[in-house]
Design a protein around this motif. Structure first.
Motif, mmCIF file in Angstrom:
data_model
loop_
_atom_site.group_PDB
_atom_site.id
_atom_site.type_symbol
_atom_site.label_atom_id
_atom_site.label_comp_id
_atom_site.label_asym_id
_atom_site.label_seq_id
_atom_site.Cartn_x
_atom_site.Cartn_y
_atom_site.Cartn_z
ATOM 1 N N ILE A 78 -23.637 27.422 6.873
ATOM 2 C CA ILE A 78 -23.263 26.004 6.861
ATOM 3 C C ILE A 78 -24.074 25.282 5.787
ATOM 4 C CG2 ILE A 78 -23.121 23.854 8.193
ATOM 5 C CD1 ILE A 78 -22.885 25.502 10.685
ATOM 6 N N HIS A 79 -23.582 25.342 4.550
ATOM 7 C CA HIS A 79 -24.179 24.581 3.462
ATOM 8 C C HIS A 79 -23.080 24.259 2.470
ATOM 9 C CE1 HIS A 79 -24.314 28.759 1.974
ATOM 10 N NE2 HIS A 79 -24.211 28.224 0.758
ATOM 11 N N LEU A 80 -23.279 23.225 1.691
ATOM 12 C CA LEU A 80 -22.254 22.760 0.767
ATOM 13 C C LEU A 80 -22.211 23.646 -0.458
ATOM 14 C CD1 LEU A 80 -22.837 18.922 0.946
ATOM 15 C CD2 LEU A 80 -21.165 20.282 2.173
ATOM 16 N N LYS A 81 -21.016 24.000 -0.859
ATOM 17 C CA LYS A 81 -20.817 24.767 -2.078
ATOM 18 C C LYS A 81 -20.481 23.774 -3.194
ATOM 19 C CE LYS A 81 -17.914 28.352 -4.135
ATOM 20 N NZ LYS A 81 -16.738 29.212 -3.943
ATOM 21 N N GLY A 82 -21.236 23.834 -4.290
ATOM 22 C CA GLY A 82 -21.052 22.837 -5.340
ATOM 23 C C GLY A 82 -21.441 21.484 -4.789
ATOM 24 N N LYS A 83 -20.516 20.520 -4.854
ATOM 25 C CA LYS A 83 -20.801 19.185 -4.326
ATOM 26 C C LYS A 83 -20.421 19.072 -2.865
ATOM 27 C CE LYS A 83 -20.710 16.201 -8.365
ATOM 28 N NZ LYS A 83 -20.087 15.035 -9.003
ATOM 29 N N PHE A 84 -19.184 19.549 -2.535
ATOM 30 C CA PHE A 84 -18.720 19.317 -1.187
ATOM 31 C C PHE A 84 -18.125 20.545 -0.506
ATOM 32 C CE2 PHE A 84 -19.607 15.014 -1.583
ATOM 33 C CZ PHE A 84 -19.033 14.489 -2.724
ATOM 34 N N GLY A 85 -17.468 21.446 -1.236
ATOM 35 C CA GLY A 85 -16.747 22.544 -0.606
ATOM 36 C C GLY A 85 -17.671 23.526 0.085
ATOM 37 N N LEU A 92 -12.667 13.733 -4.371
ATOM 38 C CA LEU A 92 -13.984 14.133 -3.875
ATOM 39 C C LEU A 92 -14.212 13.640 -2.454
ATOM 40 C CD1 LEU A 92 -16.214 13.566 -7.038
ATOM 41 C CD2 LEU A 92 -15.223 15.692 -6.211
ATOM 42 N N ARG A 93 -13.729 12.427 -2.179
ATOM 43 C CA ARG A 93 -13.897 11.896 -0.831
ATOM 44 C C ARG A 93 -13.183 12.767 0.197
ATOM 45 N NH1 ARG A 93 -10.687 6.633 0.903
ATOM 46 N NH2 ARG A 93 -9.114 8.253 1.192
ATOM 47 N N ASN A 94 -11.950 13.159 -0.116
ATOM 48 C CA ASN A 94 -11.186 13.995 0.811
ATOM 49 C C ASN A 94 -11.790 15.386 0.954
ATOM 50 O OD1 ASN A 94 -9.509 11.851 1.163
ATOM 51 N ND2 ASN A 94 -7.803 12.673 -0.022
ATOM 52 N N GLN A 95 -12.323 15.923 -0.173
ATOM 53 C CA GLN A 95 -13.001 17.222 -0.101
ATOM 54 C C GLN A 95 -14.227 17.130 0.801
ATOM 55 O OE1 GLN A 95 -13.848 18.352 -4.139
ATOM 56 N NE2 GLN A 95 -11.752 19.049 -4.554
ATOM 57 N N TYR A 96 -14.941 16.036 0.686
ATOM 58 C CA TYR A 96 -16.134 15.844 1.510
ATOM 59 C C TYR A 96 -15.763 15.753 2.984
ATOM 60 C CZ TYR A 96 -20.415 13.763 3.320
ATOM 61 O OH TYR A 96 -21.548 13.521 4.049
ATOM 62 N N GLU A 152 -6.094 13.748 -6.080
ATOM 63 C CA GLU A 152 -5.510 12.912 -5.038
ATOM 64 C C GLU A 152 -5.900 11.467 -5.307
ATOM 65 O OE1 GLU A 152 -5.294 14.849 -0.837
ATOM 66 O OE2 GLU A 152 -7.189 15.482 -1.735
ATOM 67 N N VAL A 153 -4.916 10.565 -5.281
ATOM 68 C CA VAL A 153 -5.193 9.157 -5.559
ATOM 69 C C VAL A 153 -4.589 8.285 -4.469
ATOM 70 C CG1 VAL A 153 -5.369 9.388 -8.062
ATOM 71 C CG2 VAL A 153 -3.152 8.991 -7.031
ATOM 72 N N GLU A 154 -5.304 7.212 -4.169
ATOM 73 C CA GLU A 154 -4.818 6.206 -3.219
ATOM 74 C C GLU A 154 -4.230 5.061 -4.028
ATOM 75 O OE1 GLU A 154 -6.954 5.160 0.662
ATOM 76 O OE2 GLU A 154 -7.461 3.483 -0.658
ATOM 77 N N PHE A 180 0.873 -1.167 0.000
ATOM 78 C CA PHE A 180 0.000 0.000 0.000
ATOM 79 C C PHE A 180 0.913 1.220 0.000
ATOM 80 C CE2 PHE A 180 -3.296 2.882 0.620
ATOM 81 C CZ PHE A 180 -2.955 3.757 1.641
ATOM 82 N N SER A 181 0.899 1.939 -1.091
ATOM 83 C CA SER A 181 1.857 3.023 -1.263
ATOM 84 C C SER A 181 1.403 4.339 -0.656
ATOM 85 C CB SER A 181 2.151 3.214 -2.764
ATOM 86 O OG SER A 181 2.643 2.013 -3.311
ATOM 87 N N GLY A 182 0.112 4.480 -0.369
ATOM 88 C CA GLY A 182 -0.361 5.711 0.250
ATOM 89 C C GLY A 182 -1.154 6.598 -0.699
ATOM 90 N N ILE A 183 -1.323 7.843 -0.298
ATOM 91 C CA ILE A 183 -2.096 8.812 -1.080
ATOM 92 C C ILE A 183 -1.140 9.845 -1.676
ATOM 93 C CG2 ILE A 183 -3.876 10.597 -0.968
ATOM 94 C CD1 ILE A 183 -5.225 8.978 1.209
#
Length: 329
Positions: free
Chosen positions: A317-324, A234-238, A209-211, A194-197
């Motif tokens: 407190i609301h999501l901008k776009g999908k997650f930001g 997207l997961r990390n942004q969320y 960003e890739v795992e 497992f090389s990381g992110i």
């Protein structure tokens, strides 16, 4: 016949004695063939069978002879000789067994080749049909050796472009030293890693960003590394958005439990004072309570201001776009 332990006088007694020494499993075949030979026109006789020696063991023999016939073709006289071919027969059996063994090994090898081809096809199918980007690179040169369709679709490069690149070409410059460090680790280790992110660059310049998970393999005679890349941007942004949201909720909770309580406590105290004064002197004019009313009004304004601040923070407190999350001004 001394070769088999018998004297010549032993066979002069009866032809049946000779026939009885033929192996029971061969006797019928040999006698029938000899009768056909006598009735036919051939004069050369040859037959293989097993013959009982005086020791009780059977020897493989070759019985050969010449038949003299009359003018009418009838049998007249037969001259024959028996040769012990046991050693030749044993070697023949050994060759047959060896041939059978080679045939079996050849069949096993063919089955192994078919299994290998089937395994390679399954690997190729898993590689090509994987919904996640995968590639193989040369551990020495870092050159791409193969990529699947998911990698082509995700990164925007064609297969030909990928095969002319190295894995450094999809990394930002600041990450090259870290990449080289990880590659050196792979050279010393084997198995699943497992090389990381990490950060990767797409053809259009997007930074993602890739795992990374990888495994050392042999690919067309080269030391290669099979890589599976999962885009976690997207997961990390969320996750980051949730963490920011939680921090703001904590701030609001603190304001509700501390900042709101101060003006509210003053209001309650002033109202209580007003009640006490009215109880002690119900005839007092309203002008005597003017100062208290001012304090009440001031505290009410302060409470209203705090409530508005809480409301504004809640609305942010609301999501901008999908997650930001939107940043506070």
């Amino acid at each position: 016949m001394k070769l088999f332990g018998y004297s010549f006088s032993f066979f002069n007694k009866s032809q049946k004695l000779f026939e009885d020494l033929i192996h029971p499993d061969d006797k019928e075949r040999v006698l029938n063939n000899f009768k056909k030979f006598l009735r036919g026109k051939d004069y050369l006789w040859s037959q293989e069978f097993r013959f009982l020696k005086e020791t009780g063991e059977f020897a493989h023999v070759l019985d050969k002879g010449i038949l003299l016939r009359t003018k009418d073709g009838l049998p007249k006289r037969f001259f024959g000789a028996i040769q012990d071919i046991s050693i030749l027969k044993e070697r023949e059996l050994q060759l047959i067994k060896l041939s059978q063994s080679l045939d079996q090994r050849a069949n096993e090898l063919q089955e192994a080749i078919l299994r290998l081809e089937d395994s390679e096809k399954r690997y190729r199918d898993l590689f090509e049909l994987s919904p996640l980007p995968m590639w193989v690179y040369d551990l020495e040169t870092l050159r791409f050796l193969d990529v699947n369709q998911a990698a082509i679709s995700s990164y925007g490069y064609s297969k030909e472009e990928f095969l002319s690149m190295t894995i450094k070409d999809i990394r930002p410059n600041k990450d090259i030293s870290l990449l080289e460090e990880k590659v050196n680790v792979k050279k010393e280790m084997g198995g699943l890693l497992f090389s990381g992110i990490f950060h990767h660059l797409k053809k259009n310049g997007d930074l993602i960003e890739v795992e990374i998970s990888s495994n050392r393999i042999e690919y067309n005679g080269l030391k290669g590394v099979l890589v599976l890349a999962v885009d976690v941007t997207l997961r990390n942004q969320y996750i980051e958005a949730i963490e920011v949201q939680n921090a703001r909720l904590k701030e609001i909770a603190w304001m509700q439990s501390h900042v709101v309580r101060a003006p509210l406590a003053r209001l309650l105290g002033l109202v209580n004072m007003l009640k006490i004064e009215r109880i002690h002197d119900p005839q007092q004019s309203i002008e005597n309570f003017e100062e208290l009313f001012e304090f009440i009004f001031s505290s009410a304004q302060e409470l209203d201001k705090v409530i508005r601040q809480v409301s504004e923070k809640t609305e942010r407190i609301h999501l901008k776009g999908k997650f930001g999350l939107e940043k506070e001004e």
